[in-house]
Design a protein around this motif. Sequence first.
Motif, PDB file in Angstrom:
ATOM      1  N   GLU A 103      -0.887  25.811 168.880  1.00 30.16           N
ATOM      2  CA  GLU A 103      -1.901  26.654 168.247  1.00 30.16           C
ATOM      3  C   GLU A 103      -2.337  27.772 169.197  1.00 30.16           C
ATOM      4  O   GLU A 103      -2.311  27.611 170.424  1.00 30.16           O
ATOM      5  N   SER A 128     -11.636  37.322 173.131  1.00 31.32           N
ATOM      6  CA  SER A 128     -10.418  37.073 172.353  1.00 31.32           C
ATOM      7  C   SER A 128     -10.170  35.576 172.200  1.00 31.32           C
ATOM      8  O   SER A 128      -9.800  35.094 171.125  1.00 31.32           O
ATOM      9  N   VAL A 172     -12.539  34.164 169.611  1.00 33.16           N
ATOM     10  CA  VAL A 172     -12.110  34.536 168.247  1.00 33.16           C
ATOM     11  C   VAL A 172     -10.945  33.672 167.794  1.00 33.16           C
ATOM     12  O   VAL A 172     -10.904  33.184 166.656  1.00 33.16           O
ATOM     13  N   LEU A 173      -9.966  33.450 168.682  1.00 35.11           N
ATOM     14  CA  LEU A 173      -8.832  32.586 168.341  1.00 35.11           C
ATOM     15  C   LEU A 173      -9.299  31.161 168.061  1.00 35.11           C
ATOM     16  O   LEU A 173      -8.786  30.495 167.154  1.00 35.11           O
ATOM     17  N   LEU A 197     -12.231  30.208 166.900  1.00 37.47           N
ATOM     18  CA  LEU A 197     -12.892  30.154 165.598  1.00 37.47           C
ATOM     19  C   LEU A 197     -11.883  30.286 164.455  1.00 37.47           C
ATOM     20  O   LEU A 197     -12.083  29.728 163.369  1.00 37.47           O
ATOM     21  N   TRP A 198     -10.809  31.004 164.699  1.00 36.98           N
ATOM     22  CA  TRP A 198      -9.794  31.211 163.666  1.00 36.98           C
ATOM     23  C   TRP A 198      -8.960  29.956 163.444  1.00 36.98           C
ATOM     24  O   TRP A 198      -8.748  29.521 162.314  1.00 36.98           O
ATOM     25  N   ARG A 199      -8.509  29.334 164.528  1.00 37.97           N
ATOM     26  CA  ARG A 199      -7.665  28.141 164.441  1.00 37.97           C
ATOM     27  C   ARG A 199      -8.229  27.062 165.364  1.00 37.97           C
ATOM     28  O   ARG A 199      -7.688  26.813 166.444  1.00 37.97           O
ATOM     29  N   ARG A 211     -17.403  24.125 162.047  1.00 37.49           N
ATOM     30  CA  ARG A 211     -16.202  24.927 161.792  1.00 37.49           C
ATOM     31  C   ARG A 211     -14.948  24.096 162.036  1.00 37.49           C
ATOM     32  O   ARG A 211     -13.989  24.154 161.247  1.00 37.49           O
ATOM     33  N   ALA A 222     -12.169  22.921 159.332  1.00 34.55           N
ATOM     34  CA  ALA A 222     -10.752  23.190 159.547  1.00 34.55           C
ATOM     35  C   ALA A 222      -9.930  21.910 159.446  1.00 34.55           C
ATOM     36  O   ALA A 222      -8.802  21.919 158.940  1.00 34.55           O
ATOM     37  N   SER A 231      -9.469  21.222 155.819  1.00 32.72           N
ATOM     38  CA  SER A 231      -8.442  22.108 155.268  1.00 32.72           C
ATOM     39  C   SER A 231      -7.049  21.648 155.677  1.00 32.72           C
ATOM     40  O   SER A 231      -6.096  21.730 154.886  1.00 32.72           O
TER      41      SER A 231
END
Length: 1103
Positions: free
Chosen positions: A697, A752, A755-756, A758-760, A1071, A1075, A1078
């Motif tokens: 990831e 950065s 952000v990554l 939080l995204w994955r 979060r 995830a 999901s």
Amino acid sequence: MQKVSVLLFLAWVCFLFYAGIALFTSGFLLTRLELTNQSSCQEPPGPGSLPWGSQGKSGACWMPSRFSRVVLVLIDALRFDFAQPQRSHVSGERPDSVPFLGKLRSLQRILENKPHHARLYRSQVDPPTTTMQRLKALTTGSLPTFIDAGSNFASHAIVEDNLIKQLNSAGRRIVFMGDDTWKDLFPGAFSQAFFFSSFNVRDLHTVDNGILEHLYPTMDSGAWDVLIAHFLGVDHCGHKHGPHHPEMAKKLSQMDQVIQGLLERLKNDTLLVVAGDHGMTMNGDHGGDSELEVSAALFLYSPTPIFPTVPPEPEAVPQVSLVPTLALLLGLPIPFGNIGEVITELFSGGSDSHPQASALAQVSALYINAQQVSRFLHTYAAATQDLQVKELRQLQQLFSKASASYQQLLQDPQEAETSLKTLTAELQRFLRGARAICIESWARFSLVRMAGGAALLAAACFLCLLASQLAVSPGFPFRPLLLVPVAWGLIWAVLYSGLAVTAGSKVDTVVLGAVAAAGSLLPFLWKVWVSWGSSRPLVPLLPVPGPVLLLLLIRWATFFSDSFVVAEARATPFLLGSLILFLVAHLHWEGQLLPPKLLTMSRLGSSAPTGPPRHSGTYALRLGIGLLLCTRLAGLFHRCPEETPACHSSPWLSPLASMVGGRAKNLWYGACVGALVTLLVVVRLWLRRYGNLKSPEPPVLFVRWGLPLMVLGTAAYWALASGADEAPPRLRALVSGASVVLPRAVVGLAASGLVLLLWRPVTVLVKVGAGASRTRTILTPFSGPPTSQADLDYVVPQIYRHMQEELQGRLERTKSQGPVTVAAYQLGSVYSAAMVTALILLAFPLLLLHAERVSLVFLLLFLQSFLLLHLLAAGTSVTTTGPFIVLWQAVSAWALLATQTFYSTGHQPVFSAIHWHAAFVGFPEGHGSSTWLPALLVGANTFASHILFAVGCPLLLLWPFLCESQGPRKRQQLSGNEAEARVRPEEEEEEPLMEMRLRDAPHHFSAALLQLGLKYLFVLGVQILACALAASILRRHLMVWKVFAPKFIFEAIGFIVSSVGLLLGIALVMRVDGAVSSWFRRLVLAQQREPRPCVLAPGHGEG
């Protein structure tokens, strides 16, 4: 309970605290009333004729002018001992060991050779000793209030009468050069101005060199009446190096050359004033009221004799005394709000004047000054009710008596000798009494707002305590209890706004927020009371263990003692160590360390059933000793308060650039870089231990490659910052550019990575068997897809267990049938991995804002947190399916650890200890007109420990489940041919679920997060409540503005920062949880599309 409801409930509780803090602050830190009245020559300060000697004189206003021009040289932070003659030296130190001593030689020569032309005074400065407030005092003669200290970097135009305004009204030409703070205080007031940015404290020369470029040409041109030069190099040198650094000697020598150049160019009608706006501490800081901070130099020189005698030692005068003195010497009215007393010896007429005439001139100046102060007191008392009536009446009687004596003296000057001394003493007593009553009364308090704010804080603390117990109660209706109070709060806010508009008054946003908070809180407490039943006692709802409650009460009580507040840096490690020892003893008494049959003592705390012992007593003892050792090591990094002169601050908190020895600097640099590398290696090893470093990831890839780049960038920046002054001239441009790029690159990499994350956020590694088919389906432990989110929450742990069984019990069958086998790793530590990754990404930018050697403190911070979490996990049972509870001991220890780290990073709850240099990390040239960005950087530096511990607070809940993998596991030994062996599930202990156990009961998981947040807010709220009560009860205490008010402000800001960090930490856990849902939902959808069965096998560790 939905997880969104948890965040909303915590946000509402935080709003209650914010409203209470704002309401209390508005009543405690009110600014005094600033009168806009102005003095004028046409309106004398009081009844009666003009003073003796004023009639018929040209240029006479209230008194005839003595000088037509003045040169004011303001040397920022010019401490008095910087200007002392060399024959005086600092007690206990050899003169040659003090770099700043004797460098202003031109002052000493003038004082020795022309004693009737010059005088050196010890200027007594009123706190706060920040530049903007001192400039207000030096121009208005008044006393800025405490809350004005917050405006030091967002200055506003002065509306009160002041010297600059009087000079403009008289048509004088004012030329200014130097600190651009004057631009905001006096917009458009100068006929010519050369402003230079003042915020870059690392720059010692730009402002001073810019002044020197214009100073002498302007003097020679003669196109000025008042010339003001505000030098900043001495102040910046103190901030960067401290007063004992060789750079301070160089900067003072430069100022000596400036003064010498001015002396050579002065004309007979010009007065030279060299003044410091404040002093500085031994560390080079200022803002408080220590003796070194409030002691500044004031030097006056005239080419013609003006002083009749030569004093043996420099006299101490209040700083505000310069305002009425300059006004009368220049023939100007004294500013309306001045409360300073004229320096009488400047009005004597020189050494050759008649003694009686000199004494009469001094009394005349004092009388005009007293008239002006009396007029101000009368006007101010009529506008407000601040001044004490009894003391004010006594002062007015004293002035009336002195005024009658003065008028009688004017009628018969020949008999003045007998009454001059008495009259002078009476006028001085009046002026000093007026100043004293103003100092005492200008701490304006609104007791109603203070009481309302404290009551709101107390109610919010009670709510946290109550709701933290109810959160784990089955079926407690939090959503309706949240919606109803919010609706009532909005209704009350609308009603207040409507009443205010109807009454024609302005809507006060602070009162509006307090009304909304109170309106929302009361229905909640009422509904809880009704729901619980008035006949049932509340004691079971307040389950704080006795020892923890005693600890909180001790800490709460210490905020009421100025001595304990000053010594909090030493008291906090003691309390933390005591709590650690209690934790170890508590684990023993609860049977968590030794088998129950060995217990001989009664249990403490909760009577809930405990699980079997998971660790030996030696293990917990080792953890406790390690924690105590780390706490002691962190205590070596300390900064001494100003009130403890015998204490010596740790030299390890200063930047490497301040070190002189090259070898020692290199060794320390290596140690700092070693701390960075150690921190990186430890985090990577931890992630590898739980298998989270194997995932492909993006966040894991960033941990592998991005974190080493951040370490490299931080180390390179430290190397440049520590040796920037030693860089060759041809490389300075490159070094300057790199000093801008490297910190921003590190912050950009950290952003950065977040952000990554939080995204994955789910770092799951999936492995497919070698004989796998390209088409694969999922075999789930239930039939059909889930029909709701609740079904999915309860189904996910079942999938996790089923995957374990399929791998362990059907391994041989799946090999013979040849289906696809999918192994998933890191599910057991998915929450903690995200939290630890987020913390390390936050730590590097925060570390960049500190001095290099604080990296050792950050390493200790992570080590202490790790040991504390393991100690707490040793006594937490994870065998049940809920409810999940975080002990009060854990939350209290976590909060104490945050406070201890605040002090170990070199901070103190006083303004003089703020690390202003943090504002220039990545911005060495300053921020232009921006104020929010430097405030953000300085705030992040000051409250770094609050941020890290608040964001990491959910680890208190997650860590015991993570440590489940460390328990003993029975393994079936395979014998013979491994291919023929069968592994039976009943012969092997179940693989630990770890953090997936939390998903087995999603309602209890949400309730545990809510309870944890409420407990943490309660512990922090008790501290801010204690500070508010202490500041309120002791508002007339001698140390209120020195100790209690700054402590309240720091605790209030720290609470706000911590609460926001807590919400962000809990939001990150949610979060990750979403995830994970999901991720499993995609598996369910895959089952519907592909009917062929396969096995999805979980795992943890390195796999």
